[in-house]
Design an enzyme around this catalytic site. Structure first.
Site, PDB file in Angstrom:
ATOM      1  CG  ASP A  57     -20.006 -87.212  34.551  1.00 38.44           C
ATOM      2  OD1 ASP A  57     -19.478 -87.469  35.644  1.00 38.44           O
ATOM      3  OD2 ASP A  57     -21.001 -87.837  34.106  1.00 38.44           O
ATOM      4  CE1 TYR A  62     -24.052 -92.545  32.008  1.00 37.15           C
ATOM      5  CE2 TYR A  62     -22.579 -90.731  31.527  1.00 37.15           C
ATOM      6  CZ  TYR A  62     -23.498 -91.336  32.356  1.00 37.15           C
ATOM      7  OH  TYR A  62     -23.850 -90.712  33.527  1.00 37.15           O
ATOM      8  CB  SER A 157     -22.398 -91.905  41.656  1.00 34.76           C
ATOM      9  OG  SER A 157     -23.620 -91.467  41.100  1.00 34.76           O
ATOM     10  CD  GLN A 183     -22.313 -87.821  38.403  1.00 33.17           C
ATOM     11  OE1 GLN A 183     -22.978 -88.480  37.607  1.00 33.17           O
ATOM     12  NE2 GLN A 183     -21.100 -87.392  38.122  1.00 33.17           N
ATOM     13  N   PRO A 294     -25.651 -77.525  20.171  1.00 32.82           N
ATOM     14  CG  PRO A 294     -23.955 -77.177  18.595  1.00 32.82           C
ATOM     15  CD  PRO A 294     -25.276 -77.880  18.777  1.00 32.82           C
ATOM     16  CD  GLU A 295     -27.890 -74.296  17.970  1.00 37.58           C
ATOM     17  OE1 GLU A 295     -27.139 -73.873  17.062  1.00 37.58           O
ATOM     18  OE2 GLU A 295     -28.102 -75.518  18.194  1.00 37.58           O
ATOM     19  CG  LEU A 297     -22.977 -76.783  25.819  1.00 37.27           C
ATOM     20  CD1 LEU A 297     -23.153 -77.393  27.189  1.00 37.27           C
ATOM     21  CD2 LEU A 297     -21.844 -77.468  25.055  1.00 37.27           C
ATOM     22  CG  ASN A 300     -28.290 -76.094  29.597  1.00 39.74           C
ATOM     23  OD1 ASN A 300     -29.385 -75.561  29.804  1.00 39.74           O
ATOM     24  ND2 ASN A 300     -28.178 -77.338  29.175  1.00 39.74           N
TER      25      ASN A 300
END
Length: 349
Positions: A57, A62, A157, A183, A294-295, A297, A300
């Site tokens: 997404d 962004y 959205s 969304q 990364p940790e 992510l 999650n």
């Protein structure tokens, strides 16, 4: 039952298969004053795709995100479901570089295609409803892009439920491309979408992709009562950004306390509890998760394996409950049921 990123869900009334957690890429780049540099963003992308994730997404607004994804997706394009959005202003001072109208729609999509280095978008959202562009202009423009093969599916959205339902009805009647997804902001600290938006989505065949499922980080447990003091704006961080938006209140911190209690009982993180609750809400297809490391992510993604007991779910529902308001509370009340149905019992199948 535990989920995995390759336990795919259908998006709305389409046959498109998407992972049950979408990778949000608003954190790709530092245009906001916070976020992940390119090398770190690449690690996030590789981690998600390496675990079997396919739903990415982004948005025209962004910043660096689309450009980074154009590089990252080169070797994976056909296996990914790439979603972006339009309507937010792309060039300050240019009145037609924002909005839902045809001129901005076409220009924004062409710009996104260039930045993403692709010749089609899997999913295009109308990012923000502008209350100025006629519904037929928006729908016809979206349908033209689908017929041209530049967009495969269209979605909405940040719009009122009555506008979205009107759009879907017009699209169906005209034979134009129907909306496939919605969304919305949705989390334990903001369940307003349960009043009309999510029930509407379920009725009209729209897959729901909640954003900010951790309530701007409030549900991760990183905020404390000391954060109730509004930031002075001197610190450009996501922490001060969300606190400044009013997401940190006594109520939201109280909800976060219960999330933390449940996490302790299960032996997982508060973020995983909040995501596990969101993943299993009726109508939800794929919450959109973001991370800067990364940790974060991986933590999650591990929410897919978290299962809440009926008691834990009930406690989370109770502490975060909202009034549905008129007419929903009236129609669900005992008096209305009595005067309309009496003792009648009807079994729904």
């Amino acid at each position: 039952m535990a989920l995995t990123l390759d336990t795919y869900r259908l998006l709305g009334r389409s046959g498109l298969r998407v992972s049950p957690l979408a990778l949000g890429t608003a954190t790709f780049g530092t245009d906001w004053g916070w976020g992940a540099e390119q090398d770190d963003a690449r690690k996030l992308f590789d981690t998600y795709v390496g675990r079997g994730g396919n739903f990415i997404d982004t948005a025209a607004g962004y910043g660096e995100s689309e450009r980074m994804l154009g590089e990252f997706t080169r070797d994976h394009r056909e296996s990914l479901v790439l979603a972006t959005k339009y309507t937010t202003q792309r060039r300050p001072g240019d009145p037609n570089s924002g909005g839902a109208h045809r001129k901005n729609l076409m220009a924004s999509v062409e710009n996104s295609l260039r930045q993403l280095r692709t010749d089609y978008l899997d999913l295009l959202y109308v990012h923000v409803w502008d209350f100025a562009t006629p519904a037929e202009e928006v729908l016809r423009g979206l349908d033209d892009l689908v017929r041209q093969g530049k967009v495969l599916y269209v979605a909405m959205s940040n719009a009122p439920a009555w506008e979205i339902s009107r759009l879907q009805a017009i699209a169906d009647l005209r034979g134009w491309s129907p909306l496939m997804a919605l969304q919305v902001e949705y989390s334990l600290i903001n369940r307003d979408a349960e009043r009309d938006l999510i029930p509407m989505a379920r009725a009209l065949g729209l897959g729901v992709a909640p954003y900010s499922p951790l309530g701007g980080g409030v549900l991760s447990g990183k905020y404390r009562r000391s954060d109730l003091t509004s930031p002075d704006g001197s610190e450009s961080t996501r922490r001060s950004f969300n606190a400044g938006l009013g997401m940190v209140t006594e109520r939201t911190l109280g909800i976060a306390d219960v999330v933390r209690e449940v996490a302790t009982e299960i032996g997982c993180t508060p973020s995983q509890v909040a995501l596990a609750w969101n993943l299993r809400q009726p109508g939800v297809t794929a919450p959109v998760i973001g991370a800067r490391t990364p940790e974060q992510l991986l933590g999650n993604l591990d929410a897919l394996e978290v299962e809440l007991s009926p008691d834990q779910s009930a406690r989370l529902d109770a502490v975060s409950a909202i009034s549905l308001g008129y007419p929903h509370d009236l129609l669900a009340g005992a008096h209305i049921r009595a005067v309309t149905s009496g003792d009648l019992k009807v079994e729904s199948r």
